[in-house]
Design an enzyme around this catalytic site. Structure first.
Site, short mmCIF file in Angstrom:
data_model
loop_
_atom_site.label_atom_id
_atom_site.label_comp_id
_atom_site.label_asym_id
_atom_site.label_seq_id
_atom_site.Cartn_x
_atom_site.Cartn_y
_atom_site.Cartn_z
CB SER A 47 -0.91 0.02 1.23
OG SER A 47 -1.85 -1.02 1.17
CB CYS A 54 -4.86 3.57 1.08
SG CYS A 54 -4.11 1.93 1.30
CB ALA A 70 -11.99 1.49 -7.94
CG HIS A 108 -9.79 4.45 4.16
ND1 HIS A 108 -10.14 3.63 5.20
CD2 HIS A 108 -8.98 3.72 3.36
CE1 HIS A 108 -9.57 2.44 5.04
NE2 HIS A 108 -8.86 2.49 3.92
CB THR A 154 -1.56 21.64 13.35
OG1 THR A 154 -0.66 20.59 13.72
CG2 THR A 154 -2.32 22.11 14.58
#
Length: 233
Positions: A47, A54, A70, A108, A154
């Site tokens: 990965s 990812c 995808a 993600h 941050t």
């Protein structure tokens, strides 16, 4: 899992769309060059975070690697806007000896956000973002973590009513991430701190009396039983 510490910046050398004859679906193949620093220990199936997304390595050489994207990933991220020559942030998945210099990043992407302002501040740069999905703002807190194009940053300011947050890039960070070179109107990938999601879920479960194993109900029952015993005495 990643740390949000960008290891190197790669360059898209090939981007092609194809039809999968076996599944009948469509896909996109992406080849990223200038990636030698993260390929010294590469294996097929590894990965790699590409702009915070990812993706799985399907082929590689000493200097470049290929991944498949995808359609759903293209819809949820800014990867669909990449072109040959585009620069991308890269990070390998964490290993047992990795230092946690950033925060826990899953790779993600939650949503994309547009850069709505760029404000120099000495040798630093303040960027303001407005997310496509405003719902993510409830996870964005001042001084909290946020992942922008795979980089752990941050939050310096946030305004829920107006729908934006800001981060500041110091001079060193500007040299290490692609986001510093983006302009107003450009899109970035955003992943909020997953700790906030877990806290929200558990607090909601507690408030609604859905604590695992009925712990809340059991606690109430014990309190009631103790009070009843006191009354009988």
């Amino acid at each position: 899992m990643f740390t949000g510490i960008v290891e190197t910046i790669g360059t898209v050398s090939n981007l092609s769309h194809y039809d999968d004859t076996e599944t009948g679906g469509k896909g996109t193949s992406l080849t990223i060059s200038n990636s030698a620093p993260i390929l010294t220990d590469a294996n097929l199936g590894d990965s790699i975070s590409v702009n915070g997304t990812c993706l799985t390595v399907t082929a590689f050489t000493a200097d470049d690697f290929k991944v498949g994207i995808a359609p759903e990933t293209l819809r949820r991220t800014n990867l669909g806007s990449l072109r040959e020559g585009s620069r991308v942030n890269l990070e390998r998945a964490v290993s047992a000896h990795t230092r946690m210099g950033g925060h826990f990043v899953q790779g993600h992407v939650d949503t994309t956000a547009k850069i709505v302002s760029r404000t120099p501040d000495g040798n630093a740069l303040t960027l303001r973002f407005s997310p496509r999905d405003k719902a993510v703002l409830r996870y964005v807190v001042e001084k909290g973590f946020i992942t922008i194009d795979g980089a752990s940053l941050t939050v310096t300011r946030v305004d829920d009513d107006e729908g934006w947050w800001e981060v500041m890039l110091v001079a060193y960070t500007q040299e290490k991430v692609v986001t510093a070179g983006k302009e107003v109107g450009d899109e970035v990938n955003v992943e909020v701190d997953m700790v906030g999601k877990y806290v929200e879920k558990n607090v909601k479960a507690y408030v609604e009396g859905e604590v695992v194993g009925g712990a809340l109900e059991a606690l109430v029952a014990r309190v009631v039983e103790a009070k009843l015993k006191e009354i009988k005495r």
